[in-house]
Every structure is written in structure tokens, then in C-alpha cells.
Design an enzyme around this catalytic site. Structure first.
Site, PDB file in Angstrom:
ATOM      1  N   TYR A 119     -11.858 -56.310  39.281  1.00 21.72           N
ATOM      2  CA  TYR A 119     -10.557 -55.814  39.752  1.00 21.72           C
ATOM      3  C   TYR A 119     -10.658 -55.297  41.187  1.00 21.72           C
ATOM      4  CZ  TYR A 119      -8.799 -55.895  34.929  1.00 21.72           C
ATOM      5  OH  TYR A 119      -8.400 -56.265  33.674  1.00 21.72           O
ATOM      6  N   LYS A 123     -21.097 -28.630  19.078  1.00 17.60           N
ATOM      7  CA  LYS A 123     -19.666 -28.864  19.319  1.00 17.60           C
ATOM      8  C   LYS A 123     -19.454 -30.276  19.857  1.00 17.60           C
ATOM      9  CE  LYS A 123     -20.271 -26.766  23.871  1.00 17.60           C
ATOM     10  NZ  LYS A 123     -20.059 -25.581  24.717  1.00 17.60           N
TER      11      LYS A 123
HETATM   12  C1  LIG Z   1     -21.371 -25.223  25.072  1.00 12.89           C
HETATM   13  C2  LIG Z   1     -21.822 -23.805  25.058  1.00 12.89           C
HETATM   14  C3  LIG Z   1     -23.188 -23.487  24.936  1.00 12.89           C
HETATM   15  C4  LIG Z   1     -24.284 -24.525  25.000  1.00 12.89           C
HETATM   16  O1  LIG Z   1     -24.559 -24.771  26.361  1.00 12.89           O
HETATM   17  P1  LIG Z   1     -25.660 -25.820  26.846  1.00 12.89           P
HETATM   18  O2  LIG Z   1     -25.588 -25.725  28.322  1.00 12.89           O
HETATM   19  O3  LIG Z   1     -25.261 -27.152  26.342  1.00 12.89           O
HETATM   20  O4  LIG Z   1     -26.969 -25.381  26.306  1.00 12.89           O
HETATM   21  C5  LIG Z   1     -23.521 -22.154  24.786  1.00 12.89           C
HETATM   22  N1  LIG Z   1     -22.563 -21.196  24.796  1.00 12.89           N
HETATM   23  C6  LIG Z   1     -21.247 -21.458  24.959  1.00 12.89           C
HETATM   24  C7  LIG Z   1     -20.265 -20.348  24.969  1.00 12.89           C
HETATM   25  C8  LIG Z   1     -20.839 -22.770  25.118  1.00 12.89           C
HETATM   26  O5  LIG Z   1     -19.535 -23.035  25.285  1.00 12.89           O
END
Ligand SMILES: *Cc1c(COP(=O)(O)O)cnc(C)c1O
Length: 364
Positions: free
Chosen positions: A256, A35
Site C-alpha cells: 500500500y 493481567k
Molecule cells: C502491570 C502492573 C505491574 C506489573 O508491572 P511489570 O512492569 O510488568 O512488572 C505491577 N503493578 C501494577 C500496579 C501494574 O499495573
């Protein structure tokens, strides 16, 4: 023409990390979580490198559709599922696997004629996270209702998600696991629970499917360990260049707001990267960079396009020098995230499109 900053992405390291997942969880199928543009690494090259995965997972419908349009044929789970009828029809059209996490989803599914049946659905069950999940009641009834409709859903599995798997020996993990075991006993469906931290630290959670994300990118899910200490290879090295060097007199204010003031005469450098690239502004006066074998501090505020660094201890630095922002043994993204008061996930996902992604296999 040079395009800096660059995120150099090692696809061989991605494959190595998938092999590590398989070693941690040899009995389980692997759903690789890609994702958010594969945690900022670029989803299509990463999905291609992870072709040995048993399935993929993304968060949103649009991410799943994009992968199908790019020719990815593997099962693709959409973790947020669908929100209405049109999205459900889209899921079926693109043969995506929704996560069902509300009773409303079940009603929609049971009352909608689908042009094509869904290949698979995961029922996300509430076991302690209190985010997305069906209440842990009526599980066997819901399963029976859905499985009675093979023209809509070909097969089902059970999912849950840990709230504290990054905390070793936390009693809440055992509680979630026990809750899930009890729910899973009511059916004989496959179970998927473990994210990266649970793949590494909770073997009882492996079940039929694991769904790691972060560890595939070579990053440790635990605050007190680096990816390398867990046998993982960092995938991304973020690089840029030193574009200016200035002399400073005692009392000169840098950047800044004058948030860093020279205490003595010296040199400072300007690096072409800033929060407009995703270099987190909380690294102002906190972060570090790696130049010519040395780790040197970020001084003053992070700007949109540049950061300033202290060259006091690096007399040989020259304009044009390569600067590593994270992703080598001396300067990890885990460390940089900790300095920013955040987690590596956020730094990786936060890289903006202005950063060129460059892919290689092994040494670059
Ligand atoms: C993002 C996500 C994962 C992956 O988690 P990691 O900590 O990156 O291994 C697994 N399950 C769900 C539901 C997630 O949202």
C-alpha cells in the site's frame, strides 16, 4: 490444516522466570501479574504454570472472576479495585482482593454490609506516580478505620507503584521509596511496591511482596538490556509462514502506498501476519523477520493480514518456510518493539485472538 500465525508459549520458561524472580527477591512473597490475558500469553495456562506464586494480580474485576470460575484458588489482587457497590459485593462473593485507591472506596467499604468479608485489601498510596493512589495523608487513620471492621476486611497491606523503575539510578525512585518508607512506618502492615524493573534494580523496594509481570514472560523492562542478559528465558515465540515469493524489477513499488521501491532486480516474500494479528503497523519499513537463520527486513507497509519482506539476501527461501517474528536470540520482542517506537508490553498484549496460542514445556 495449518493454523498460522502461531504464538508458541513455553510454560517451562515461565516457571524458570518465576524462579529468577525468587532469586532476585528471596525474602519476598511473589504476586505474579497476569493481567491482559497474561500479557497476551493466555491467562489460564500461564496461571497454571505459575502455581508456585504466592498470589496473582489482574487489572479488572472480570479478569479476577474468570480466574475463579476456572478454579484458581490462590489470592487474586484486582489492581483497579471496584467502582461501585455491586462490584464490591462481587469482590467479596468471589473472594478477590481489591486495591483501594480512592477515599470513595473506603467510604463504600465502611458503609456496606457484605455477604462475606473480603480476604484482604491493598491500600494503594500515592508516592509519585499520580495515577491511582490515595493521598499520602491520614494513612494510619484509614488503616485503623478499616481494621476496626474485621467482618468486612480480614487483613490489609500497603501498595505503591513506581513511575520510573525502568530508569536505573533515577533519583525519583529513591524519592518514592523514601516516601513509602515513611508511610509504612506508621503501620506494621505488609508492603508491596516492586514491579519487574524494581525487582531487578531496586532491592530496597522488595519488602514483603513483589509484583512482577513482564519479567515472568522473559522480557527485559530496561531499554538497554535483553531478557536473556538478565537471566530470563523468552516465553513467546511468534511464528508464521512464507506464503508467496515474487520477483521484482527495479522501480517496482511494494505494498500500500508504494512505501518501498526496489532499487534493483530481486525477490521479495509475503508472510502471513499483519496488524489484524497484532503485528504493529509501525513496523512498516522498520521491522524484521527471521528465516533460515537470517534476519531480513520488513519492506513497505504492514497490511492487515500480510507483511512483505526483502529476500535479496536469502536466495534459498521457499514458500512454506517458517518465519519467526520475535522470540529467539537473534530477533527479540524488545528489539522489534524498539523498531516500532513502542515497548514490548504493547506488542505482547496487542496480539489478537486470530493468533493461535500453542503451549509446550521446554524445547518445541
Ligand atoms: C502491570 C502492573 C505491574 C506489573 O508491572 P511489570 O512492569 O510488568 O512488572 C505491577 N503493578 C501494577 C500496579 C501494574 O499495573
Amino acid at each position: 490444516m495449518s493454523h498460522y500465525p502461531q504464538a508458541c508459549i513455553d510454560l517451562e520458561a515461565v516457571r524458570h522466570n518465576l524462579q529468577q524472580v525468587r532469586q532476585w527477591a528471596p525474602q519476598s512473597q511473589v504476586m505474579s501479574v497476569i493481567k491482559a490475558d497474561a500479557y497476551g500469553h493466555g491467562v489460564l495456562p500461564v496461571a497454571t504454570a505459575l502455581a508456585d506464586s504466592d498470589a496473582f494480580a489482574v487489572a479488572r474485576l472480570a479478569e479476577g472472576i474468570a480466574l475463579r470460575q476456572d478454579g484458581i484458588k490462590k489470592p487474586i489482587t484486582v489492581l483497579e479495585g471496584f467502582s461501585d457497590l455491586a462490584e464490591l459485593q462481587c469482590m467479596a462473593q468471589y473472594q478477590l482482593t481489591p486495591v483501594i485507591h480512592q477515599s470513595r472506596h473506603i467510604d463504600l467499604l465502611l458503609n456496606t454490609p457484605l455477604a462475606q468479608s473480603l480476604p484482604f485489601c491493598w491500600l494503594m498510596l500515592e508516592t509519585g506516580m499520580h495515577r491511582l493512589g490515595l493521598p499520602a495523608t491520614a494513612v494510619s487513620e484509614n488503616v485503623a478505620k478499616l481494621l476496626a471492621q474485621p467482618q468486612r476486611i480480614a487483613a490489609l497491606g500497603l501498595m505503591s507503584h513506581f513511575a520510573n523503575s525502568d530508569l536505573l539510578n533515577d533519583v525519583r525512585n529513591a524519592k518514592q521509596l523514601a516516601e513509602m518508607r515513611q508511610l509504612a512506618e506508621q503501620t506494621d502492615l505488609p508492603v508491596c511496591m516492586a514491579n519487574s524493573a524494581a525487582v531487578i534494580s531496586l532491592p530496597d523496594a522488595h519488602k514483603q511482596w513483589v509484583r512482577p509481570g513482564l519479567m515472568l514472560y522473559g522480557v527485559s523492562p530496561f531499554a538497554d538490556k535483553t531478557g536473556a542478559q538478565l537471566g530470563l528465558k523468552p516465553v513467546m515465540q511468534l511464528r508464521s509462514k512464507l506464503i508467496a515469493i515474487n520477483d521484482l524489477k527495479p522501480g517496482d513499488e511494494v505494498g500500500y502506498g508504494g512505501q518501498w521501491i526496489a532499487s534493483k532486480a530481486g525477490r521479495m516474500g509475503v508472510v502471513s501476519i499483519g496488524y489484524g494479528d497484532g503485528f504493529n503497523r509501525h513496523l512498516s519499513n522498520q521491522g524484521a523477520v527471521f528465516i533460515r537463520g537470517q534476519t531480513l527486513p520488513v519492506i513497505g507497509r504492514v497490511s492487515m493480514d500480510t507483511i512483505c519482506i526483502d529476500l535479496q539476501d536469502c536466495s534459498t527461501a521457499e514458500i512454506g518456510d517458517e518465519v519467526i517474528l520475535w522470540g529467539n536470540a537473534a530477533l527479540t520482542v524488545e528489539w522489534q518493539a524498539n523498531q516500532a517506537g513502542t515497548i514490548a508490553y504493547e506488542l505482547l498484549c496487542g496480539l489478537t485472538p486470530r493468533v493461535t496460542r500453542k503451549y509446550h514445556h521446554g524445547k518445541s
